[in-house]
Design a protein around this motif. Structure first.
Motif, mmCIF file in Angstrom:
data_model
loop_
_atom_site.group_PDB
_atom_site.id
_atom_site.type_symbol
_atom_site.label_atom_id
_atom_site.label_comp_id
_atom_site.label_asym_id
_atom_site.label_seq_id
_atom_site.Cartn_x
_atom_site.Cartn_y
_atom_site.Cartn_z
ATOM 1 N N ARG A 154 0.853 -1.192 0.000
ATOM 2 C CA ARG A 154 0.000 0.000 0.000
ATOM 3 C C ARG A 154 0.887 1.240 0.000
ATOM 4 N N ARG A 155 1.460 1.531 -1.119
ATOM 5 C CA ARG A 155 2.409 2.629 -1.195
ATOM 6 C C ARG A 155 1.680 3.969 -1.195
ATOM 7 N N SER A 156 2.100 4.847 -0.319
ATOM 8 C CA SER A 156 1.551 6.209 -0.301
ATOM 9 C C SER A 156 2.137 6.998 -1.451
ATOM 10 N N PHE A 157 1.479 8.111 -1.773
ATOM 11 C CA PHE A 157 1.973 8.954 -2.854
ATOM 12 C C PHE A 157 3.291 9.578 -2.420
ATOM 13 N N GLY A 158 4.281 9.563 -3.297
ATOM 14 C CA GLY A 158 5.578 10.160 -2.972
ATOM 15 C C GLY A 158 6.681 9.131 -3.116
ATOM 16 N N LEU A 159 7.817 9.437 -2.522
ATOM 17 C CA LEU A 159 9.005 8.603 -2.668
ATOM 18 C C LEU A 159 9.035 7.541 -1.580
ATOM 19 N N ASN A 160 9.073 6.276 -1.976
ATOM 20 C CA ASN A 160 9.162 5.160 -1.045
ATOM 21 C C ASN A 160 10.453 4.405 -1.313
ATOM 22 N N PHE A 161 11.181 4.090 -0.257
ATOM 23 C CA PHE A 161 12.439 3.374 -0.451
ATOM 24 C C PHE A 161 12.802 2.649 0.843
ATOM 25 N N GLU A 162 13.694 1.671 0.723
ATOM 26 C CA GLU A 162 14.178 0.928 1.885
ATOM 27 C C GLU A 162 15.079 1.831 2.719
ATOM 28 N N ARG A 163 14.690 2.094 3.940
ATOM 29 C CA ARG A 163 15.559 2.849 4.853
ATOM 30 C C ARG A 163 16.464 1.844 5.563
ATOM 31 N N HIS A 164 17.619 1.621 4.968
ATOM 32 C CA HIS A 164 18.497 0.536 5.384
ATOM 33 C C HIS A 164 18.981 0.700 6.816
ATOM 34 N N ARG A 165 19.479 -0.420 7.344
ATOM 35 C CA ARG A 165 19.975 -0.391 8.712
ATOM 36 C C ARG A 165 20.906 0.798 8.895
ATOM 37 N N PRO A 166 20.897 1.410 10.059
ATOM 38 C CA PRO A 166 21.706 2.613 10.278
ATOM 39 C C PRO A 166 23.161 2.390 9.900
ATOM 40 N N GLU A 167 23.768 3.425 9.381
ATOM 41 C CA GLU A 167 25.162 3.339 8.969
ATOM 42 C C GLU A 167 26.078 3.233 10.182
ATOM 43 N N ASN A 168 27.300 2.818 9.912
ATOM 44 C CA ASN A 168 28.339 2.883 10.936
ATOM 45 C C ASN A 168 29.621 3.383 10.277
ATOM 46 N N VAL A 169 30.518 3.872 11.091
ATOM 47 C CA VAL A 169 31.756 4.424 10.560
ATOM 48 C C VAL A 169 32.911 3.990 11.448
ATOM 49 N N GLU A 170 34.016 3.636 10.828
ATOM 50 C CA GLU A 170 35.218 3.288 11.574
ATOM 51 C C GLU A 170 35.934 4.569 12.000
ATOM 52 N N LEU A 171 36.530 4.519 13.195
ATOM 53 C CA LEU A 171 37.222 5.690 13.756
ATOM 54 C C LEU A 171 38.689 5.337 14.009
ATOM 55 N N VAL B 102 21.590 22.018 -3.551
ATOM 56 C CA VAL B 102 22.145 20.678 -3.761
ATOM 57 C C VAL B 102 22.411 20.492 -5.244
ATOM 58 N N THR B 103 23.648 20.136 -5.592
ATOM 59 C CA THR B 103 23.975 19.836 -6.983
ATOM 60 C C THR B 103 23.926 18.322 -7.186
ATOM 61 N N ILE B 104 23.469 17.912 -8.363
ATOM 62 C CA ILE B 104 23.281 16.483 -8.632
ATOM 63 C C ILE B 104 23.286 16.284 -10.134
ATOM 64 N N ASP B 105 23.499 15.061 -10.590
ATOM 65 C CA ASP B 105 23.412 14.805 -12.027
ATOM 66 C C ASP B 105 22.253 13.859 -12.314
ATOM 67 N N LEU C 107 16.002 12.713 -10.139
ATOM 68 C CA LEU C 107 14.563 12.468 -10.005
ATOM 69 C C LEU C 107 14.209 12.064 -8.580
ATOM 70 N N ARG C 108 15.009 11.193 -7.998
ATOM 71 C CA ARG C 108 14.739 10.754 -6.624
ATOM 72 C C ARG C 108 14.947 11.902 -5.639
ATOM 73 N N LEU C 109 16.010 12.668 -5.849
ATOM 74 C CA LEU C 109 16.248 13.807 -4.967
ATOM 75 C C LEU C 109 15.104 14.812 -5.074
ATOM 76 N N GLY C 110 14.585 14.997 -6.287
ATOM 77 C CA GLY C 110 13.476 15.923 -6.486
ATOM 78 C C GLY C 110 12.215 15.520 -5.752
ATOM 79 N N LEU C 111 12.041 14.229 -5.487
ATOM 80 C CA LEU C 111 10.910 13.757 -4.690
ATOM 81 C C LEU C 111 11.211 13.787 -3.200
#
Length: 724
Positions: A32-49, A220-223, A228-232
């Motif tokens: 049941r997709r709502s109007f707009g951009l739908n995408f997988e919000r992946h597991r939170p990122e991690n970063v090495e320090l 925001v600059t983009i190519d 299209l995704r950024l525009g949504l």
């Protein structure tokens, strides 16, 4: 897979029936997709320090052996205990995120701390150098660290205070241009686009907290890969903003695209908050619609299109200083036959000589300089229009400049009295001064100030010539992939910062540092004190990493870190721009062009300081053991200007140029007296756990001073207010 999918898989492993029921309901909901951009919000990122000391309780990753180019064990472990000293120090580890207990031991030197984005952080900053040429102007700052965590740090210092954000995020080309959870995102990654969206969404949500809701802009600059995704996505994060997209030619020749048209442009999204809108500016003929789309005479504005005429910029009447017509020979005025000495490289007049005696036809030689005499094309001796003394005066007024080279030196041009008076009148606009000190002024004809169109085909926006080319001049031999044209960034910001000379600008994908460089250009043009905060990491390029690993090096090793973006490109570029010298200490060759022309070697009257992001513990912060790392954040919150309180004051209080710090509330009266004595104080930091005593001190302070309770405000900010 998304975090929810991971949890369903674990549920199925424990209870197959329950797992299947959860999966069925999940699929029903996801369909049941709502109007707009739908995408997988992946597991939170991690970063090495790399380089961060390892503490008990830290999350760590075990590194591959030195010399190995393998990815290594990506699992996360928790440090249970540490034993031993030096190279033999051993850490006892317990595996995280597993149903079965697993423990192991590893050398301390084979571990790297990992910060997960789901965890709270308590940031600090360590200064790694500065450059000062701007007197009492505020400092530009460069932060080396993971940009998500740097944005969180800025929620304490700049929440709602940023006037413009300009970012150039990774374009998701699939060519190892960015990482997600320590892995490069390749073209064949099935979740490539949703990973990019998850990455940019997290950062834009934090950026929203930093922007001034009443008047600010996100650029925001983009190519074509993600526009299209950024525009949504942008309207979902900034529903109250007015959003426009501009198409800009950055490579007139175009870049080959397999099976497609050559790509010559990119896109700029402008998300305008509050009453922010592009300024009507006097634009060059290049910006007129006729130079972009043949046959049109209208420039679309935000909400309407109005009749526009082409803009013509007319320079003042520069005239040759060689006398023409009557009494134009040397014999007519011997006192006006004198040499003018110029530097042939910079085309700057260095010295004006005295009139040559009769019978002397050649000027005395001066090392490194070209003597210019009033010699006609046919070889006859002429004379100058004005005396040597008057010429010296007019040079100081900006009324003299060198023209084309000739067999006898250069054409010398000047502004006669009438032309100079016109320049000083309301009919001309003085935009600045060229590198030789001559006036840059234009008369604007045929129309008023303009709103730029949404298609830009501007010579100065060529990324190859004015991005890579400028970087090569600043730092010969050092390269950075696809830097922006300096003038393109400058122009985009000018539309929103023209009337705001104290603007705070942020770039959290700063790369080579073009945004900070552009802000310095804007300041030079109008004497502004705009500040730029640049955030980048110190990651080496993919190709460089492979070579370094083969050599037995790891992130955190000095020999590795010296090739990172921040240390090798960003910091040296900003330092070179300010000082006018290359990293090797040589004067930068070449001139800045467009709008404000001057020698790159002149540099800028600006200040900048460089920092590395640190990760503190809440206990160390609340017990004043992390003050030296918190101190730069207090200074930044107060405006990044003037002196900084680096250490806890022995007398219980201290006052810097723009803020004060009270650590002993028994000294509140003296502290308040000192605050009242300095009009430049913006913030008073008061260290106490007692709300009543805090309010007692606040009542003694001027209404113009913001009181901040330490460390409660700091800790609360990062516990509850960072958007998790």
């Amino acid at each position: 897979m998304s975090r929810l999918t991971d949890l369903i898989s674990k549920a199925k492993a424990k209870d197959a029936d329950l797992g299947r029921e959860l999966e069925r309901e999940f699929k029903a909901l996801s369909s049941r997709r709502s109007f707009g951009l739908n995408f997988e919000r992946h597991r939170p990122e991690n970063v090495e320090l790399p380089g961060r000391p390892i503490r008990k309780g830290d999350k760590v990753r075990i590194l591959p052996e030195r010399g190995s180019t393998k990815k290594g064990d990506q699992r996360l472990w928790k440090v249970i205990s540490l034993a031993g000293r030096g190279a033999e120090r051993i850490a006892k580890l317990s595996l995280l995120y597993t149903d079965e207990s697993e423990q192991t031991e590893a050398l301390y030197s084979d571990l790297v701390v990992v910060a997960e984005f789901r965890d709270y952080i308590y940031p600090g900053l360590v200064s790694t150098g500065k450059v000062e040429r701007g007197g009492d102007k505020p400092f530009h700052t460069v932060i080396n660290g993971e940009n998500f965590h740097a944005l969180e740090a800025l929620t304490f210092t700049h929440r709602g205070k940023v006037d413009a954000i300009y970012i150039d995020p990774p374009y998701n080309s699939g060519a190892t241009d960015w990482k997600y959870n320590n892995s490069y995102v390749e073209k064949d990654d099935a979740y490539r686009h949703s990973k990019w969206l998850a990455m940019i969404e997290r950062r834009l949500i934090l950026a929203r907290e930093l922007l001034n809701p009443n008047h600010s802009v996100l650029i925001v600059t983009i190519d074509a890969r993600e526009f299209l995704r950024l525009g949504l996505l942008l309207p979902q994060i900034f529903p109250e903003a007015r959003i426009q997209m501009v198409s800009s030619i950055i490579n007139p020749k175009g870049v080959s695209v397999a099976g497609g048209f050559r790509r010559a442009d990119e896109y700029l999204f402008f998300a305008m908050l509050g009453d922010a809108a592009p300024k009507r500016l006097r634009l060059s003929k290049e910006w007129s619609p006729s130079s972009i789309v043949s046959g049109t005479s209208k420039i679309p504005e935000l909400d309407e299109a109005e009749e526009q005429t082409s803009v013509r910029r007319t320079e003042p009447a520069w005239t040759s200083m060689m006398r023409r017509g009557s009494e134009a020979a040397r014999a007519d005025r011997e006192s006006m036959f004198y040499p003018i000495y110029a530097d042939p490289e910079s085309r700057v007049i260095v010295e004006v000589g005295e009139a040559l005696p009769q019978g002397v036809d050649e000027a005395p030689e001066k090392e490194g300089l070209v003597p210019i005499l009033p010699i006609r094309r046919n070889g006859d001796q002429g004379r100058w229009q004005i005396s040597a003394a008057e010429l010296r005066t007019r040079i100081k007024q900006g009324r003299i400049r060198l023209g084309r080279p000739t067999s006898y030196g250069f054409v010398v041009n000047y502004l006669p009295d009438g032309a100079y008076e016109a320049v000083l009148s309301d009919t001309f606009e003085i935009e600045g001064y060229a590198h030789d000190g001559s006036i840059i002024a234009f008369q604007i004809e045929d129309g008023d100030d303009r709103i730029a169109p949404t298609q830009w085909k501007i010579e100065s926006h060529n990324a190859s010539e004015h991005g890579s080319g400028i970087l090569e001049q600043l730092m010969p031999g050092r390269s950075f992939p696809f830097p922006k044209s300096l003038y393109a960034v400058e122009d985009a910001l000018r539309f929103f910062l023209f009337d705001n000379r104290d603007a705070k600008v942020l770039d959290f994908f700063s790369g080579s540092g073009t945004t900070a460089h552009a802000v310095m250009r804007l300041n030079k043009q109008d004497g502004g004190q705009r500040q730029c905060i640049s955030v980048t990491n110190n990651e080496a390029s993919a190709g460089e990493q492979a070579k370094l690993r083969e050599d037995g090096l790891r992130p955190g090793d000095p020999e590795w870190e010296q090739w990172g973006i921040c240390d090798y490109i960003t910091k040296p570029r900003i330092k070179a721009a300010i000082t006018g010298q290359t990293p090797e200490g040589q004067p930068i060759k070449g001139d800045y062009k467009f709008t404000d022309e001057f020698l790159m070697a002149d540099g800028f009257a600006e200040n900048a300081e460089f920092f590395t992001l640190t990760y503190e513990t809440p206990v160390a912060v609340s017990h004043n053991r992390a003050f030296e790392r918190i101190a730069p954040l207090l200074w930044m919150r107060a405006g990044s200007a003037g002196s900084r309180i680096e250490k806890l004051p022995e007398g219980g209080w201290a006052v810097a140029d723009c803020y004060g710090l009270l650590t002993d509330l028994d000294q509140a009266a003296l502290f308040a007296e000192a605050i009242h004595g300095k009009d430049s104080i913006r913030i008073a930091y008061i260290v106490t756990d007692d709300e009543r005593r805090f309010q007692s001190v606040v009542r003694q302070l001027p209404d113009t001073v913001e009181p901040v309770r330490l460390y409660e405000s700091y800790l609360t900010n990062f516990r509850f207010a960072t958007g998790r």
